[in-house]
Design a protein around this motif. Structure first.
Motif, PDB file in Angstrom:
ATOM      1  N   UNK A  50      31.027   9.901 -55.570  1.00 15.02           N
ATOM      2  CA  UNK A  50      31.835   9.031 -56.409  1.00 15.02           C
ATOM      3  C   UNK A  50      31.992   7.660 -55.768  1.00 15.02           C
ATOM      4  N   UNK A  51      32.037   6.628 -56.598  1.00 21.20           N
ATOM      5  CA  UNK A  51      32.260   5.274 -56.099  1.00 21.20           C
ATOM      6  C   UNK A  51      33.638   5.176 -55.450  1.00 21.20           C
ATOM      7  N   UNK A  52      33.713   4.398 -54.378  1.00 22.81           N
ATOM      8  CA  UNK A  52      34.950   4.272 -53.615  1.00 22.81           C
ATOM      9  C   UNK A  52      35.312   2.801 -53.482  1.00 22.81           C
ATOM     10  N   UNK A  53      36.568   2.490 -53.743  1.00 14.71           N
ATOM     11  CA  UNK A  53      37.083   1.144 -53.496  1.00 14.71           C
ATOM     12  C   UNK A  53      37.573   1.101 -52.054  1.00 14.71           C
ATOM     13  N   UNK A  54      36.721   0.623 -51.162  1.00 14.98           N
ATOM     14  CA  UNK A  54      37.045   0.656 -49.737  1.00 14.98           C
ATOM     15  C   UNK A  54      38.314  -0.122 -49.408  1.00 14.98           C
TER      16      UNK A  54
ATOM     17  N   UNK B 177      39.926   0.172 -39.684  1.00 20.59           N
ATOM     18  CA  UNK B 177      38.736   0.232 -38.848  1.00 20.59           C
ATOM     19  C   UNK B 177      38.352   1.614 -38.380  1.00 20.59           C
ATOM     20  N   UNK B 178      38.962   2.645 -38.963  1.00 23.37           N
ATOM     21  CA  UNK B 178      38.638   4.019 -38.559  1.00 23.37           C
ATOM     22  C   UNK B 178      37.484   4.608 -39.361  1.00 23.37           C
ATOM     23  N   UNK B 179      37.063   3.914 -40.403  1.00 27.20           N
ATOM     24  CA  UNK B 179      35.942   4.362 -41.225  1.00 27.20           C
ATOM     25  C   UNK B 179      34.947   3.226 -41.382  1.00 27.20           C
ATOM     26  N   UNK B 180      33.686   3.509 -41.097  1.00 24.83           N
ATOM     27  CA  UNK B 180      32.600   2.583 -41.386  1.00 24.83           C
ATOM     28  C   UNK B 180      31.582   3.301 -42.255  1.00 24.83           C
ATOM     29  N   UNK B 181      31.107   2.620 -43.288  1.00 21.45           N
ATOM     30  CA  UNK B 181      30.091   3.201 -44.161  1.00 21.45           C
ATOM     31  C   UNK B 181      28.722   2.993 -43.526  1.00 21.45           C
ATOM     32  N   UNK B 182      28.007   4.087 -43.311  1.00 19.72           N
ATOM     33  CA  UNK B 182      26.664   4.028 -42.714  1.00 19.72           C
ATOM     34  C   UNK B 182      25.914   5.300 -43.080  1.00 19.72           C
ATOM     35  N   UNK B 183      24.746   5.151 -43.667  1.00 19.70           N
ATOM     36  CA  UNK B 183      23.974   6.313 -44.071  1.00 19.70           C
ATOM     37  C   UNK B 183      23.655   7.192 -42.860  1.00 19.70           C
ATOM     38  N   UNK B 184      23.549   8.484 -43.100  1.00 23.21           N
ATOM     39  CA  UNK B 184      23.290   9.423 -42.021  1.00 23.21           C
ATOM     40  C   UNK B 184      21.944   9.145 -41.352  1.00 23.21           C
ATOM     41  N   UNK B 185      20.946   8.757 -42.149  1.00 23.80           N
ATOM     42  CA  UNK B 185      19.654   8.411 -41.565  1.00 23.80           C
ATOM     43  C   UNK B 185      19.765   7.231 -40.635  1.00 23.80           C
TER      44      UNK B 185
END
Length: 450
Positions: free
Chosen positions: A224-228, A237-245
């Motif tokens: 689902x889309x997320x409004x960061x 700063x406890x969450x950063x979006x980064x693909x697993x690859x």
């Protein structure tokens, strides 16, 4: 800017409110679809500009328009055989109706209207699917039934030039197509807290967050889309979006808390932050530092904002300026070269790019990649590590570049790597999208022996 359509959409008579809305959606999607090809611009940028200029659309409208548009690109390898014009005709409604079935979209009232408009032509007889379609092969069979006079194959979903420059065993082709034809999840990383703590906090914010079996700091955030900007953990700063690859690359780097690292093509700093986070997890008072470089200054400014949000110190920037090395030579324990590339490994997130690009996007970067790698290698000290990575799936940008580098730089030797998802041992690691529901990546790790 999206141009007004001149197609004969008014030729289709709408009797119900659902049919009227279906025609309106069709018109907007058609304009956006054509604009992507005409302007040669990424679809997400075209859509973003359109919605900013047209505030009339509510959230449901935006969802129908956006998801239908990206689904068109996802299945365009088949559907371009059906809709061969640039007009809004019966074939256009046919592909919209078929896309809704392939994706299992919930707006059946609109897909039924599109089916009705398509079936005004004797050429088409589009009906809703009566059977589940869990695989690409099932979907291919459905499309074949809809358009019996045309031949469809699973391999059509990726352009022929991609197959020409990609070395994949035939037995794995279908799995790759399956992955490339699906929507990937949103992956994130926990910073300065455990992935379990972060997942629990995100779940309290009604986000479908779960820990990952492969990396201790990875979090799967669902589809689902997320409004960061509405997420407290992100703002802190406890969450950063980064693909697993992409996270594989930092894990392969494996920086120690007291090491000095240089991220040579950092962009806005996703991997720089990952490296610092991995250092911090070992020792939050460690003496290790990271310098991030890029030819563009704006991304470096964004990087420092992200580092500040995360509370990470000992990160600095140094922009490339001409041919001069922007850091000290033979100084670093580790140098990461995340080279500019074709980005074919990220096509599942950007399905439009497989139809906007041609083979030159792969073949015209090899000289640049090798040049950057050779220049960057000068900063590795004796015994240090040099990591080369791309988000390409082509040996032209991957193995060929590494082999050319090693032929010219015999003081570097390849290290053996363990594939984080399959456990296989290799010295040139390709992460395929089907390996762990990720983007595709390539990475090698070399050490300087002399």
């Amino acid at each position: 800017m999206v141009q007004s359509s001149t197609s004969p959409v008014n030729a289709f008579h709408a009797e119900t409110s659902a049919q009227k809305r279906a025609l309106s959606y069709s018109n907007t999607i058609h304009q956006l679809f054509n604009s992507v090809f005409q302007q040669k611009m990424p679809a997400d940028r075209i859509v973003g500009e359109y919605f900013r200029a047209n505030k009339k659309h509510g959230s449901k409208d935006r969802r129908v328009i956006r998801e239908s548009l990206f689904a068109l690109f996802r299945w365009w390898g088949w559907l371009k055989k059906v809709h061969v014009s640039t007009e809004q005709d019966e074939s256009w409604f046919a592909v919209l109706a078929v896309v809704a079935e392939l994706e299992g979209h919930s707006w059946s009232q609109f897909s039924e209207a599109w089916q009705g408009f398509a079936n005004q032509s004797a050429t088409f007889k589009i009906n809703a699917s009566t059977q589940p379609m869990p695989t690409v092969s099932d979907k291919c069979q459905f499309v074949q039934q809809c358009f019996a006079a045309i031949v469809f194959q699973e391999q059509d979903l990726l352009p022929q030039w991609f197959w020409d420059v990609t070395n994949i065993d035939t037995k794995h082709e279908l799995a790759l197509i399956e992955a490339m034809s699906s929507r990937p999840p949103i992956w994130g990383r926990a910073q300065k807290r455990s992935a379990q703590q972060l997942s629990t906090e995100l779940q309290s914010d009604n986000i479908d967050a779960n820990t990952c079996e492969f990396f201790s700091d990875s979090v799967n955030l669902g589809h689902k889309s997320i409004n960061l900007n509405a997420i407290k953990a992100y703002l802190q700063g406890h969450l950063e979006i980064q693909d697993l690859g992409s996270q594989v690359i930092g894990q392969i780097c494996a920086p120690k808390a007291d090491e000095q690292w240089w991220d040579t093509c950092s962009g806005a700093g996703g991997k720089t932050l990952q490296l610092r986070s991995l250092m911090f997890n070992q020792d939050d008072n460690g003496s290790g530092t990271i310098i991030a470089s890029d030819i563009r200054k704006k991304p470096l400014t964004e990087l420092m904002k992200r580092a500040q949000r995360a509370g990470f110190n000992k990160i600095s920037t140094s922009a490339w300026q001409g041919d001069t090395l922007p850091v000290s030579a033979e100084h670093f324990d580790g140098v990461l070269v995340d080279a500019p590339c074709s980005c074919t490994g990220t096509w599942r997130r950007n399905p439009d790019m497989r139809w906007l690009d041609d083979v030159s996007v792969v073949t015209d970067k090899q000289a640049l990649q090798l040049d950057i790698l050779i220049r960057s290698a000068k900063a590795v000290k004796l015994g240090g590590q040099l990591v080369y990575a791309t988000c390409s799936l082509s040996p032209v940008e991957n193995e060929q570049v590494v082999n050319a580098f090693l032929a010219q730089q015999p003081q570097f030797i390849l290290q053996q790597l363990s594939h984080p998802f399959t456990g296989q041992t290799t010295d040139m690691l390709t992460v395929w999208p089907q390996d762990a529901d990720t983007d595709g990546m390539f990475v090698v790790k070399m050490s300087r022996k002399s």
